[in-house]
Design a protein around this motif. Sequence first.
Motif, PDB file in Angstrom:
ATOM      1  N   VAL A  57      11.834  -8.606   6.182  1.00  0.00           N
ATOM      2  CA  VAL A  57      12.241  -9.093   4.959  1.00  0.00           C
ATOM      3  C   VAL A  57      13.544  -9.758   4.996  1.00  0.00           C
ATOM      4  O   VAL A  57      14.599  -8.921   5.508  1.00  0.00           O
ATOM      5  CB  VAL A  57      11.675  -8.350   3.802  1.00  0.00           C
ATOM      6  CG1 VAL A  57      12.071  -9.184   2.405  1.00  0.00           C
ATOM      7  CG2 VAL A  57      10.107  -8.045   3.835  1.00  0.00           C
ATOM      8  N   LEU A  58      13.770 -10.842   4.486  1.00  0.00           N
ATOM      9  CA  LEU A  58      15.007 -11.514   4.431  1.00  0.00           C
ATOM     10  C   LEU A  58      15.398 -11.631   3.026  1.00  0.00           C
ATOM     11  O   LEU A  58      14.849 -12.162   2.142  1.00  0.00           O
ATOM     12  CB  LEU A  58      15.251 -12.892   5.066  1.00  0.00           C
ATOM     13  CG  LEU A  58      16.484 -13.350   5.343  1.00  0.00           C
ATOM     14  CD1 LEU A  58      17.167 -13.020   6.174  1.00  0.00           C
ATOM     15  CD2 LEU A  58      16.101 -14.969   5.583  1.00  0.00           C
ATOM     16  N   MET A  59      16.158 -10.708   2.486  1.00  0.00           N
ATOM     17  CA  MET A  59      16.928 -10.897   1.325  1.00  0.00           C
ATOM     18  C   MET A  59      18.142 -11.656   1.142  1.00  0.00           C
ATOM     19  O   MET A  59      19.214 -11.450   1.747  1.00  0.00           O
ATOM     20  CB  MET A  59      17.249  -9.583   0.656  1.00  0.00           C
ATOM     21  CG  MET A  59      16.066  -8.610   0.433  1.00  0.00           C
ATOM     22  SD  MET A  59      14.942  -9.195  -0.433  1.00  0.00           S
ATOM     23  CE  MET A  59      15.410  -9.124  -1.961  1.00  0.00           C
ATOM     24  N   LEU A  60      17.896 -12.903   0.484  1.00  0.00           N
ATOM     25  CA  LEU A  60      18.968 -13.864   0.686  1.00  0.00           C
ATOM     26  C   LEU A  60      19.693 -14.163  -0.925  1.00  0.00           C
ATOM     27  O   LEU A  60      19.236 -14.145  -1.724  1.00  0.00           O
ATOM     28  CB  LEU A  60      18.215 -15.174   0.937  1.00  0.00           C
ATOM     29  CG  LEU A  60      19.068 -16.573   0.992  1.00  0.00           C
ATOM     30  CD1 LEU A  60      20.018 -16.515   2.544  1.00  0.00           C
ATOM     31  CD2 LEU A  60      18.186 -17.691   1.250  1.00  0.00           C
ATOM     32  N   GLU A  61      21.048 -14.502  -0.903  1.00  0.00           N
ATOM     33  CA  GLU A  61      21.811 -14.761  -1.849  1.00  0.00           C
ATOM     34  C   GLU A  61      22.454 -16.025  -1.569  1.00  0.00           C
ATOM     35  O   GLU A  61      23.201 -16.262  -0.597  1.00  0.00           O
ATOM     36  CB  GLU A  61      22.910 -13.926  -2.232  1.00  0.00           C
ATOM     37  CG  GLU A  61      23.460 -14.111  -3.543  1.00  0.00           C
ATOM     38  CD  GLU A  61      24.631 -12.949  -3.915  1.00  0.00           C
ATOM     39  OE1 GLU A  61      24.821 -13.042  -5.158  1.00  0.00           O
ATOM     40  OE2 GLU A  61      24.619 -12.117  -3.244  1.00  0.00           O
ATOM     41  N   LEU A  62      22.026 -17.096  -2.605  1.00  0.00           N
ATOM     42  CA  LEU A  62      22.603 -18.455  -2.366  1.00  0.00           C
ATOM     43  C   LEU A  62      23.806 -18.452  -3.145  1.00  0.00           C
ATOM     44  O   LEU A  62      23.980 -18.100  -4.297  1.00  0.00           O
ATOM     45  CB  LEU A  62      21.655 -19.379  -2.559  1.00  0.00           C
ATOM     46  CG  LEU A  62      20.650 -19.570  -1.551  1.00  0.00           C
ATOM     47  CD1 LEU A  62      19.598 -20.891  -2.141  1.00  0.00           C
ATOM     48  CD2 LEU A  62      21.188 -19.870  -0.136  1.00  0.00           C
ATOM     49  N   CYS A  63      24.988 -19.205  -3.046  1.00  0.00           N
ATOM     50  CA  CYS A  63      26.156 -19.537  -3.823  1.00  0.00           C
ATOM     51  C   CYS A  63      26.543 -21.082  -3.616  1.00  0.00           C
ATOM     52  O   CYS A  63      26.756 -21.368  -2.354  1.00  0.00           O
ATOM     53  CB  CYS A  63      27.165 -18.560  -3.215  1.00  0.00           C
ATOM     54  SG  CYS A  63      28.728 -18.759  -4.353  1.00  0.00           S
ATOM     55  N   PRO A  64      26.638 -21.544  -4.719  1.00  0.00           N
ATOM     56  CA  PRO A  64      26.576 -21.180  -6.008  1.00  0.00           C
ATOM     57  C   PRO A  64      24.994 -20.818  -6.652  1.00  0.00           C
ATOM     58  O   PRO A  64      24.129 -21.256  -5.859  1.00  0.00           O
ATOM     59  CB  PRO A  64      26.933 -22.318  -6.997  1.00  0.00           C
ATOM     60  CG  PRO A  64      26.890 -23.481  -6.253  1.00  0.00           C
ATOM     61  CD  PRO A  64      26.930 -23.186  -4.725  1.00  0.00           C
ATOM     62  N   LEU A  96      19.348 -14.998  -5.949  1.00  0.00           N
ATOM     63  CA  LEU A  96      18.932 -14.139  -5.180  1.00  0.00           C
ATOM     64  C   LEU A  96      17.334 -14.810  -4.656  1.00  0.00           C
ATOM     65  O   LEU A  96      16.586 -15.240  -5.791  1.00  0.00           O
ATOM     66  CB  LEU A  96      18.828 -12.751  -5.577  1.00  0.00           C
ATOM     67  CG  LEU A  96      20.065 -12.009  -5.969  1.00  0.00           C
ATOM     68  CD1 LEU A  96      19.993 -10.836  -6.632  1.00  0.00           C
ATOM     69  CD2 LEU A  96      21.075 -12.295  -4.781  1.00  0.00           C
ATOM     70  N   TRP A  97      17.098 -14.612  -3.680  1.00  0.00           N
ATOM     71  CA  TRP A  97      15.724 -15.043  -3.030  1.00  0.00           C
ATOM     72  C   TRP A  97      15.277 -13.980  -2.194  1.00  0.00           C
ATOM     73  O   TRP A  97      15.868 -13.418  -1.451  1.00  0.00           O
ATOM     74  CB  TRP A  97      15.735 -16.238  -2.305  1.00  0.00           C
ATOM     75  CG  TRP A  97      16.177 -17.303  -2.885  1.00  0.00           C
ATOM     76  CD1 TRP A  97      17.581 -17.614  -3.462  1.00  0.00           C
ATOM     77  CD2 TRP A  97      15.528 -18.265  -3.744  1.00  0.00           C
ATOM     78  NE1 TRP A  97      17.780 -18.731  -4.431  1.00  0.00           N
ATOM     79  CE2 TRP A  97      16.324 -19.290  -4.333  1.00  0.00           C
ATOM     80  CE3 TRP A  97      14.180 -18.492  -3.664  1.00  0.00           C
ATOM     81  CZ2 TRP A  97      15.911 -20.316  -4.985  1.00  0.00           C
ATOM     82  CZ3 TRP A  97      13.575 -19.836  -4.433  1.00  0.00           C
ATOM     83  CH2 TRP A  97      14.415 -20.473  -4.991  1.00  0.00           C
ATOM     84  N   ARG A  98      13.825 -13.696  -2.080  1.00  0.00           N
ATOM     85  CA  ARG A  98      13.180 -12.803  -0.957  1.00  0.00           C
ATOM     86  C   ARG A  98      12.209 -13.781  -0.257  1.00  0.00           C
ATOM     87  O   ARG A  98      11.404 -14.585  -0.814  1.00  0.00           O
ATOM     88  CB  ARG A  98      12.393 -11.938  -1.912  1.00  0.00           C
ATOM     89  CG  ARG A  98      11.643 -10.963  -0.967  1.00  0.00           C
ATOM     90  CD  ARG A  98      10.626 -10.121  -1.628  1.00  0.00           C
ATOM     91  NE  ARG A  98       9.620  -9.510  -0.658  1.00  0.00           N
ATOM     92  CZ  ARG A  98       9.290  -8.256  -0.392  1.00  0.00           C
ATOM     93  NH1 ARG A  98      10.231  -7.304  -0.965  1.00  0.00           N
ATOM     94  NH2 ARG A  98       8.710  -7.671   0.430  1.00  0.00           N
ATOM     95  N   VAL A  99      12.206 -13.360   1.101  1.00  0.00           N
ATOM     96  CA  VAL A  99      11.771 -14.346   2.023  1.00  0.00           C
ATOM     97  C   VAL A  99      10.786 -13.171   2.926  1.00  0.00           C
ATOM     98  O   VAL A  99      11.415 -12.362   3.505  1.00  0.00           O
ATOM     99  CB  VAL A  99      12.573 -15.066   3.164  1.00  0.00           C
ATOM    100  CG1 VAL A  99      11.906 -15.858   4.166  1.00  0.00           C
ATOM    101  CG2 VAL A  99      13.509 -15.892   2.479  1.00  0.00           C
ATOM    102  N   ASP A 100       9.467 -13.454   2.757  1.00  0.00           N
ATOM    103  CA  ASP A 100       8.621 -12.603   3.518  1.00  0.00           C
ATOM    104  C   ASP A 100       7.907 -13.426   4.716  1.00  0.00           C
ATOM    105  O   ASP A 100       8.060 -14.519   4.743  1.00  0.00           O
ATOM    106  CB  ASP A 100       7.312 -12.162   2.619  1.00  0.00           C
ATOM    107  CG  ASP A 100       7.913 -11.432   1.603  1.00  0.00           C
ATOM    108  OD1 ASP A 100       8.192 -10.046   1.937  1.00  0.00           O
ATOM    109  OD2 ASP A 100       7.787 -11.781   0.373  1.00  0.00           O
TER     110      ASP A 100
END
Length: 132
Positions: A57-64, A96-100
């Motif tokens: 699983v990839l837990m991703l945070e984008l900014c902005p 925040l995003w969750r990539v499965d």
Amino acid sequence: MKARCWLPRCAVALTLLSAAWAAQAECPIPDSLSSAGPVQARWVTDPAAVQVGEPFVLMLELCPAAAQLEGVDASMPDHRHGMNYKPSFKPLGEGLWRVDGMLWHMAGRWELKLDTRLDGAAHRLTPSVILK
């Protein structure tokens, strides 16, 4: 396959990332995970050490945080092929995003492809990862 509890580790890591960004007016990210454009990203994986041929699983945070994730993929440029699976992703709020469904089936250099959109403009982030 036994279910893994990813939430505690990822939540702590993303909380620390968010706190670091909130402490600054901009949202600078170290060059190793940076983009030359207006969207930047950080992530953690579960399990923390990605293994060849094992889903993660990839837990991703984008900014902005206003940036939207429109696509996730990965390829091995040196071998001219990509992943054998198409990952899915969902927003968790606040950037925040969750990539499965991530699975890197070979050792070597992988290029993560994150397609994002901010203020109507498309931006692609392509950091490289070496999987041993």
